[in-house]
Each structure stands twice: as C-alpha cells, then as structure tokens.
Write an enzyme that holds these catalytic residues in place. Sequence first.
Site, PDB file in Angstrom:
ATOM      1  N   TYR A   1       1.049  -1.397   0.005  1.00  0.00           N
ATOM      2  CA  TYR A   1      -0.105   0.012  -0.021  1.00  0.00           C
ATOM      3  C   TYR A   1       0.897   1.342  -0.114  1.00  0.00           C
ATOM      4  CZ  TYR A   1      -3.268   3.572   1.425  1.00  0.00           C
ATOM      5  OH  TYR A   1      -4.232   4.542   1.445  1.00  0.00           O
TER       6      TYR A   1
ATOM      7  N   LYS B   1       0.981   4.184  -2.853  1.00  0.00           N
ATOM      8  CA  LYS B   1       0.689   5.490  -2.786  1.00  0.00           C
ATOM      9  C   LYS B   1       1.845   6.375  -3.022  1.00  0.00           C
ATOM     10  CE  LYS B   1      -3.780   5.341  -2.011  1.00  0.00           C
ATOM     11  NZ  LYS B   1      -4.685   5.808  -2.941  1.00  0.00           N
TER      12      LYS B   1
END
Length: 255
Positions: free
Chosen positions: A160, A164
């Site tokens: 994750y 990002k």
Amino acid sequence: MDRKDHRLDGRVAIVTGAAQGIGRAYALALAGAGARVCVSDVTEPTETLAQIRELHGEAIGVVANITDQPSLEAMVARTIHAFGRLDVLVNNAALFGSLRMRPFPEISNEEWDQVMTVNVRGTWQTIKAALPALRQAGGGSIVNISSATTFKGSPLLAHYVASKGAIVGLTRALARELGPDKIRINAIAPGLVMTANVQEHADWREAKGGIVATRALQRDSVPEDMTGVMLFLASDDSGFMTGQTIVVDGGVVMH
C-alpha cells in the site's frame, strides 16, 4: 440547496470510490460547492446519491471498475451525456480498508499485484479515460489521492505504501505532460481517517491510539477533514498549482 460556496458552479466532476467513506464526503462537498457530480464505484452508490439529492444537488450514479478501460470510458460517456462536460476528476478509488497489516515477506505476490493494479494502474487508467473530456472542456483539475504513509515509511503495509508513493510520482510526471492542456493535477495525502471500514478493521482499531498520539492535532480524523483541501485543489483557488502533494494528517508529517 441553500449554500454559501459557489466556487464550482457550472462545473462537472467525477469521483471514483464514492459509494462510502471519504469518497462520499468528496462527492457531497463538490455538490455543495455547485458542481454536478458523477458518483462512481464498483457497487451502486445509492446512499451517496440519495444524500446529494436530499440537498437538492445534481448527480448521477455509475457502477465502474477503475481497472477496466471500457468501464471507465462508459463512465465518462455517461457523465458527458448527463451534464455535457467534465471539469474535475477525483481519483479516490483504491484498495486499503480490506488489507491486513503484515511483514512484507508475508505479502503474497497476488495481493501485491492486486494493490498495484487497483491503486496505481487504476488511477492512471481513469486519467486516460477522462483526458479527452477534460481537453474538450479547455482544461480542468485532477485530484489524486496518495497517503501520508508514503512520507512516514509506515511498516507492515509495504504494498500500500509503495502504491501511494507511485501516485506522488505519477502526479508530478503528468503535471508536466498536461500543463499545455491547462489541466492541473495535484494530490492529497491523508493520514488515517476513521471511516466506517477503518473503524471495523481490527488492525486499525489497535493502531489508532498510537497514530493519534503522534499528531500535532491530537484527535481522530474524519472524512470531512479532507474535503476543504479537495475543494481548494478542484477549484480555481489553486489555479497556479500543479504537481503538488498536500499532506492532511493532523501534523504527523510536516512536508
């Protein structure tokens, strides 16, 4: 709708991942500022639409998958058919709430690829699908969603955090390419926001106290904390800004 904010009157916006949580807050805020909104998600965004219409805003709901190009093109086509143009794209859809925190060697290749496909490729594909309409409108604003975890290097969510971080890079690269089209592209990097999904997630319930303790503003973050920055980036208030990432996390990361 009796409102004081008219900065997006006449504008049309698409919000992905808007059936709930932060995406719903973005869609409601855009409608409250005068935009007509396409509310999109992989499930029917019924509740978000109902809330916008209760406020006498204009909106349509579209079921779309951000990893499927024909689905995205249909979403944009329906927006143009309903409202005639596109001025703002908020790329909110992503995988987060269902992910479990674990050391990176325990993340499967399949889960890694799924996070990258949705969070990175999905954002890129959505921009590709929206680009002709934004150009036709003579310019516009794209708001991507990164994460403050990118700047903290948060552990136990390597896929994750990496996805990002890629959004920050993508935002900068496309700002260079889209500037000649008068299309601005910026990003918001939220900290942990207590949406319903996050509150139900055991990992985040346990981690929340420690995260709040590191904030200069020591309280929980709620979806509405993100909407002011989003409206700033979506509107002409940020008309000479592009390629930027704004952290909204209560003062953990001072970026």
